[in-house]
Design a protein around this motif. Structure first.
Motif, PDB file in Angstrom:
ATOM      1  N   GLN A   1      27.843  52.828  44.023  1.00 25.20           N
ATOM      2  CA  GLN A   1      28.480  51.502  44.112  1.00 25.20           C
ATOM      3  C   GLN A   1      27.854  50.505  43.137  1.00 25.20           C
ATOM      4  OE1 GLN A   1      26.991  53.358  46.605  1.00 25.20           O
ATOM      5  NE2 GLN A   1      27.382  52.346  48.550  1.00 25.20           N
ATOM      6  N   ALA A   2      26.587  50.750  42.767  1.00 28.27           N
ATOM      7  CA  ALA A   2      25.882  49.815  41.893  1.00 28.27           C
ATOM      8  C   ALA A   2      26.422  49.843  40.463  1.00 28.27           C
ATOM      9  CB  ALA A   2      24.383  50.119  41.894  1.00 28.27           C
ATOM     10  N   ALA A   3      27.192  50.866  40.150  1.00 28.16           N
ATOM     11  CA  ALA A   3      27.755  50.964  38.798  1.00 28.16           C
ATOM     12  C   ALA A   3      28.814  49.893  38.547  1.00 28.16           C
ATOM     13  CB  ALA A   3      28.362  52.348  38.581  1.00 28.16           C
ATOM     14  N   ILE A   4      29.378  49.362  39.625  1.00 27.85           N
ATOM     15  CA  ILE A   4      30.418  48.334  39.485  1.00 27.85           C
ATOM     16  C   ILE A   4      29.758  46.962  39.446  1.00 27.85           C
ATOM     17  CG2 ILE A   4      32.521  47.339  40.485  1.00 27.85           C
ATOM     18  CD1 ILE A   4      32.873  50.268  39.712  1.00 27.85           C
ATOM     19  N   ASP A   5      29.653  46.393  38.249  1.00 30.32           N
ATOM     20  CA  ASP A   5      29.216  44.997  38.161  1.00 30.32           C
ATOM     21  C   ASP A   5      30.235  44.249  37.316  1.00 30.32           C
ATOM     22  OD1 ASP A   5      28.441  46.095  35.749  1.00 30.32           O
ATOM     23  OD2 ASP A   5      26.632  44.892  35.583  1.00 30.32           O
ATOM     24  N   ILE A   6      30.426  43.000  37.670  1.00 28.45           N
ATOM     25  CA  ILE A   6      31.554  42.236  37.135  1.00 28.45           C
ATOM     26  C   ILE A   6      31.063  41.323  36.013  1.00 28.45           C
ATOM     27  CG2 ILE A   6      33.508  40.756  37.764  1.00 28.45           C
ATOM     28  CD1 ILE A   6      33.334  43.536  39.201  1.00 28.45           C
ATOM     29  N   ASP A   7      31.285  41.760  34.766  1.00 30.14           N
ATOM     30  CA  ASP A   7      30.859  40.965  33.611  1.00 30.14           C
ATOM     31  C   ASP A   7      32.024  40.408  32.796  1.00 30.14           C
ATOM     32  OD1 ASP A   7      28.074  41.172  33.972  1.00 30.14           O
ATOM     33  OD2 ASP A   7      28.075  43.183  33.131  1.00 30.14           O
ATOM     34  N   THR A   8      33.142  41.107  32.823  1.00 27.01           N
ATOM     35  CA  THR A   8      34.270  40.735  31.972  1.00 27.01           C
ATOM     36  C   THR A   8      35.558  40.641  32.814  1.00 27.01           C
ATOM     37  OG1 THR A   8      34.926  43.027  31.508  1.00 27.01           O
ATOM     38  CG2 THR A   8      33.240  42.053  30.061  1.00 27.01           C
ATOM     39  N   PRO A   9      36.591  39.981  32.281  1.00 32.87           N
ATOM     40  CA  PRO A   9      37.872  39.962  33.003  1.00 32.87           C
ATOM     41  C   PRO A   9      38.391  41.364  33.297  1.00 32.87           C
ATOM     42  CG  PRO A   9      37.886  38.308  31.263  1.00 32.87           C
ATOM     43  CD  PRO A   9      36.615  39.103  31.089  1.00 32.87           C
ATOM     44  N   ASP A  10      38.143  42.293  32.386  1.00 28.61           N
ATOM     45  CA  ASP A  10      38.563  43.686  32.582  1.00 28.61           C
ATOM     46  C   ASP A  10      37.853  44.305  33.788  1.00 28.61           C
ATOM     47  OD1 ASP A  10      40.108  45.912  31.756  1.00 28.61           O
ATOM     48  OD2 ASP A  10      38.308  46.825  30.924  1.00 28.61           O
ATOM     49  N   ASP A  11      36.541  44.032  33.922  1.00 20.70           N
ATOM     50  CA  ASP A  11      35.785  44.529  35.070  1.00 20.70           C
ATOM     51  C   ASP A  11      36.383  44.002  36.374  1.00 20.70           C
ATOM     52  OD1 ASP A  11      33.926  45.723  33.360  1.00 20.70           O
ATOM     53  OD2 ASP A  11      32.520  44.036  33.470  1.00 20.70           O
TER      54      ASP A  11
ATOM     55  N   ASP B   1      25.210  56.425  37.157  1.00 19.94           N
ATOM     56  CA  ASP B   1      25.636  56.619  35.758  1.00 19.94           C
ATOM     57  C   ASP B   1      24.459  56.812  34.799  1.00 19.94           C
ATOM     58  OD1 ASP B   1      28.164  56.276  36.689  1.00 19.94           O
ATOM     59  OD2 ASP B   1      28.480  54.290  35.835  1.00 19.94           O
ATOM     60  N   ASP B   2      23.485  57.639  35.196  1.00 16.82           N
ATOM     61  CA  ASP B   2      22.287  57.884  34.380  1.00 16.82           C
ATOM     62  C   ASP B   2      21.458  56.630  34.130  1.00 16.82           C
ATOM     63  OD1 ASP B   2      22.864  60.608  34.151  1.00 16.82           O
ATOM     64  OD2 ASP B   2      24.179  60.247  32.434  1.00 16.82           O
ATOM     65  N   ILE B   3      21.602  55.638  34.991  1.00 16.14           N
ATOM     66  CA  ILE B   3      20.847  54.387  34.882  1.00 16.14           C
ATOM     67  C   ILE B   3      19.997  54.241  36.140  1.00 16.14           C
ATOM     68  CG2 ILE B   3      21.079  51.852  34.908  1.00 16.14           C
ATOM     69  CD1 ILE B   3      23.737  52.252  33.396  1.00 16.14           C
ATOM     70  N   ILE B   4      18.807  53.691  35.954  1.00 16.60           N
ATOM     71  CA  ILE B   4      17.987  53.292  37.104  1.00 16.60           C
ATOM     72  C   ILE B   4      17.946  51.774  37.091  1.00 16.60           C
ATOM     73  CG2 ILE B   4      15.690  53.349  38.133  1.00 16.60           C
ATOM     74  CD1 ILE B   4      15.341  56.102  36.816  1.00 16.60           C
ATOM     75  N   GLY B   5      18.398  51.161  38.175  1.00 19.37           N
ATOM     76  CA  GLY B   5      18.507  49.705  38.144  1.00 19.37           C
ATOM     77  C   GLY B   5      18.488  49.076  39.516  1.00 19.37           C
ATOM     78  N   VAL B   6      19.151  47.929  39.612  1.00 21.38           N
ATOM     79  CA  VAL B   6      19.172  47.174  40.864  1.00 21.38           C
ATOM     80  C   VAL B   6      20.482  47.435  41.605  1.00 21.38           C
ATOM     81  CG1 VAL B   6      17.646  45.372  40.000  1.00 21.38           C
ATOM     82  CG2 VAL B   6      20.103  45.132  39.666  1.00 21.38           C
TER      83      VAL B   6
ATOM     84  N   GLY C   1      15.030  41.464  32.847  1.00 23.10           N
ATOM     85  CA  GLY C   1      14.954  41.613  34.290  1.00 23.10           C
ATOM     86  C   GLY C   1      13.775  42.498  34.668  1.00 23.10           C
ATOM     87  N   ALA C   2      13.945  43.266  35.728  1.00 23.51           N
ATOM     88  CA  ALA C   2      12.841  44.072  36.249  1.00 23.51           C
ATOM     89  C   ALA C   2      12.764  45.460  35.610  1.00 23.51           C
ATOM     90  CB  ALA C   2      12.992  44.199  37.755  1.00 23.51           C
ATOM     91  N   LYS C   3      13.659  45.735  34.656  1.00 26.39           N
ATOM     92  CA  LYS C   3      13.665  47.083  34.051  1.00 26.39           C
ATOM     93  C   LYS C   3      12.349  47.406  33.349  1.00 26.39           C
ATOM     94  CE  LYS C   3      18.312  48.393  34.137  1.00 26.39           C
ATOM     95  NZ  LYS C   3      19.614  48.042  33.729  1.00 26.39           N
TER      96      LYS C   3
END
Length: 196
Positions: free
Chosen positions: A179-189, A135-140, A160-162
């Motif tokens: 798959q890394a785009a899916i991170d669980i932060d909210t009840p909606d997630d 998603d146009d992000i470079i991350g973990v 973090g390491a960004k």
């Protein structure tokens, strides 16, 4: 170039979730157990888990696994303190490691193949950072060469390491890991994950 450890960060308070997201159920086990099993099924050794908030509830979930559990008393200061805790243990207890992967407990679609792919890319290219792109992000999850351990140790705050990824952006190899785009932060997630 073959010895790569894994640090799973699971110390946060889950403010936006309203309860410990590490204990949410996914595919029959908690998110933290799922992350640990994924790590243990990869070629990464050792697997280190950094806990902070809710440690008394989360630790019993993973005590039975052959992982090194670290309690970060400074978790409130942000993710960097958990990275610091993990790297400190790596440097003292596992000085022979060539690199380490930093991963999060709340990315349940990440599987061992992703970790193995990061290691393989590192072995083939010797880039000092191998990071996930989504998603146009470079991350973990992202792999960091041992030459960066001191800088990882010196990170501050919740970035973090960004910070390091930006500093060394010309030396990063990115791998497309949707798959890394899916991170669980909210009840909606979490609802979206269950419906996935």
């Amino acid at each position: 170039m073959g010895n790569v450890g894994l640090i799973i960060l699971a110390a946060g308070k889950s403010n936006r979730m309203g309860k410990p997201k590490q204990l949410l159920t996914y595919q029959g086990s908690s998110l933290i157990s799922h992350a640990v099993k994924t790590g243990l099924n990869s070629i990464c050794k050792p697997v280190i888990v950094v806990l902070g908030a809710y440690v008394e509830h989360i630790k019993p979930q993973i005590n039975k696994f052959p992982v090194q559990i670290i309690e970060n008393p400074y978790w409130k200061t942000g993710m960097s303190s958990s990275i610091h805790a993990g790297i400190t243990v790596i440097k003292t207890s596992h000085p022979n490691l060539d690199a380490v992967i930093i991963a999060l407990a709340d990315q349940p679609l990440i599987n061992q193949t992703v970790f193995n792919q990061l290691v393989q890319s590192y072995q083939e290219t010797q880039n000092i950072i191998i990071a996930s792109a989504y998603d146009d992000i470079i991350g973990v999850p992202a792999l960091f060469d041992r030459s960066l351990f001191t800088e990882l140790n010196n990170l501050e705050g919740d970035k973090g390491a960004k910070t390091l990824m930006r500093k060394y952006q010309d030396e990063i190899l990115t791998i497309n890991i949707p798959q890394a785009a899916i991170d669980i932060d909210t009840p909606d997630d979490y609802e979206k994950l269950l419906a996935f």
